[in-house]
Design an enzyme around this catalytic site. Sequence first.
Site, PDB file in Angstrom:
ATOM      1  N   THR A   1       7.491  47.195 -57.686  1.00  0.00           N
ATOM      2  CA  THR A   1       7.127  48.541 -58.124  1.00  0.00           C
ATOM      3  C   THR A   1       5.833  48.481 -58.935  1.00  0.00           C
ATOM      4  OG1 THR A   1       9.399  49.339 -58.111  1.00  0.00           O
ATOM      5  CG2 THR A   1       7.859  50.463 -59.589  1.00  0.00           C
TER       6      THR A   1
ATOM      7  N   ARG B   1      17.725  43.452 -48.125  1.00  0.00           N
ATOM      8  CA  ARG B   1      17.618  42.650 -49.346  1.00  0.00           C
ATOM      9  C   ARG B   1      18.893  42.826 -50.173  1.00  0.00           C
ATOM     10  NH1 ARG B   1      13.588  40.387 -52.922  1.00  0.00           N
ATOM     11  NH2 ARG B   1      13.818  40.970 -55.118  1.00  0.00           N
TER      12      ARG B   1
ATOM     13  N   ASN C   1      19.575  44.652 -56.925  1.00  0.00           N
ATOM     14  CA  ASN C   1      19.040  45.060 -58.239  1.00  0.00           C
ATOM     15  C   ASN C   1      19.653  46.329 -58.819  1.00  0.00           C
ATOM     16  OD1 ASN C   1      17.475  42.825 -57.949  1.00  0.00           O
ATOM     17  ND2 ASN C   1      15.546  43.904 -57.649  1.00  0.00           N
TER      18      ASN C   1
ATOM     19  N   ASN D   1      20.103  46.152 -64.083  1.00  0.00           N
ATOM     20  CA  ASN D   1      20.511  47.563 -64.104  1.00  0.00           C
ATOM     21  C   ASN D   1      22.004  47.715 -64.393  1.00  0.00           C
ATOM     22  OD1 ASN D   1      18.196  49.205 -63.874  1.00  0.00           O
ATOM     23  ND2 ASN D   1      18.039  48.757 -61.682  1.00  0.00           N
TER      24      ASN D   1
ATOM     25  N   GLY E   1       6.718  37.195 -56.084  1.00  0.00           N
ATOM     26  CA  GLY E   1       6.312  38.467 -56.643  1.00  0.00           C
ATOM     27  C   GLY E   1       5.057  38.407 -57.471  1.00  0.00           C
ATOM     28  N   ARG E   2       5.211  38.205 -58.784  1.00  0.00           N
ATOM     29  CA  ARG E   2       4.118  38.417 -59.734  1.00  0.00           C
ATOM     30  C   ARG E   2       2.865  37.595 -59.446  1.00  0.00           C
ATOM     31  NH1 ARG E   2       7.602  36.963 -64.794  1.00  0.00           N
ATOM     32  NH2 ARG E   2       8.416  35.584 -63.168  1.00  0.00           N
TER      33      ARG E   2
ATOM     34  N   TYR F   1      20.626  49.232 -57.402  1.00  0.00           N
ATOM     35  CA  TYR F   1      20.336  50.540 -56.829  1.00  0.00           C
ATOM     36  C   TYR F   1      21.457  50.957 -55.869  1.00  0.00           C
ATOM     37  CZ  TYR F   1      15.999  49.597 -59.198  1.00  0.00           C
ATOM     38  OH  TYR F   1      15.096  49.298 -60.181  1.00  0.00           O
TER      39      TYR F   1
ATOM     40  N   HIS G   1      16.731  48.253 -49.448  1.00  0.00           N
ATOM     41  CA  HIS G   1      16.926  47.661 -50.769  1.00  0.00           C
ATOM     42  C   HIS G   1      18.405  47.748 -51.151  1.00  0.00           C
ATOM     43  CE1 HIS G   1      16.203  46.120 -54.610  1.00  0.00           C
ATOM     44  NE2 HIS G   1      15.250  46.919 -55.056  1.00  0.00           N
TER      45      HIS G   1
ATOM     46  N   GLN H   1       9.628  48.815 -48.056  1.00  0.00           N
ATOM     47  CA  GLN H   1      10.966  48.760 -48.633  1.00  0.00           C
ATOM     48  C   GLN H   1      11.453  50.176 -48.949  1.00  0.00           C
ATOM     49  OE1 GLN H   1      12.177  47.731 -52.736  1.00  0.00           O
ATOM     50  NE2 GLN H   1      13.077  45.877 -51.835  1.00  0.00           N
TER      51      GLN H   1
END
Length: 358
Positions: free
Chosen positions: A26, A228, A179, A236, A314-315, A181, A176, A99
């Site tokens: 995100t 995923r 995480n 969360n 990712g990062r 959601y 997704h 995604q």
Amino acid sequence: MADVIFTPWKLGRIELANRVVMAPMTRNRADVDGVLPASAAEYYRQRAGAGLIVTEGTHPSAAAQGYPHTPGIHTDAQQAAWADIATAVHEAHGRVFCQLMHTGRIGHPSLLPEGGELLAPSAVTADLEVATFSGEMVPALEPRAMTTSEIRTTIDDFASAAERAVAAGLDGVELHGANGYLLHQFLCPSTNLRTDEYGGSPVNRARFVVEVVRAVAARIGADRVGLRISPGGQFNDMSDRGNEETYLALVDELNDDGLAYLHTLRGRTSTLHVEMRRRWSSTYVINTGYMGRSELEDLGPIVEAGESDLVSVGRLFISNPDLVERWRHGIERAAWDEDTFYTLGERGYTDYPSATQH
């Protein structure tokens, strides 16, 4: 063997140049209508050296949005922005999946259409703060348990968004289911207290995810669809440990459907991850997680040992748009600026240079 991470891989109907996936991240750059700016095409183009890009979480309907300034793919204007991104990535010889993310109980009514409610499998409130439309952080509200009619509508929303993604020129979609959601909320016994066909047993908890996957696959082809998941994940306010049977039921149900891939968030190796890998017959992807290291010396051995076909990062892709080439040639990686991860504008977005631009 040391260079296997740099070798091509056939993913569904497309060929990937290497085994490195840019993980979904995100970035909160969309406008209030969920439309990404023109700079998003440049952002993704710069990172087309990844074997596959999986985009930031994108809401398949207005009712699915859980954060300010996240993009959607349910209007013509949103789709047009994604079409520009697809063109830019393909011109740079990259591949990109969008995604699709419904946040369920993680969100705030101010982000939804007027009169909109937070919907989830069950009326279980997350013990955390969420962002309002203006970005203010407030305690999460109790969601309303979805009716079976609302479940069917949500499934159709995912399928329609996937159609838009492919019409925009994107190579496929990732659903997704991780995480904390909506899809993860159905999988997890602490957030799914239902007693109908969507809860109460491992097979029933997996049912909603299976139906979403199959509805999307029916519209765009199973080999354009990835999923995923994050077994045991606690992000969360999830309590998903000890839920192995649900994930094995999910894998067993979907294994013969011919999906493009299964993408698993794995902080460390577990017997569940080994068993899912053994049972899954198409491409398997591992993401070692937000808290773990994701350097070549950490990820290369995972592919070399056959624990996974692809690895997602990712990062490091935020601050190193040419990450794969840096790894290939032993070039030092640039540090990221976490203060700009979730801000509007191009700073910390498109202004990280490649190694050749220094």
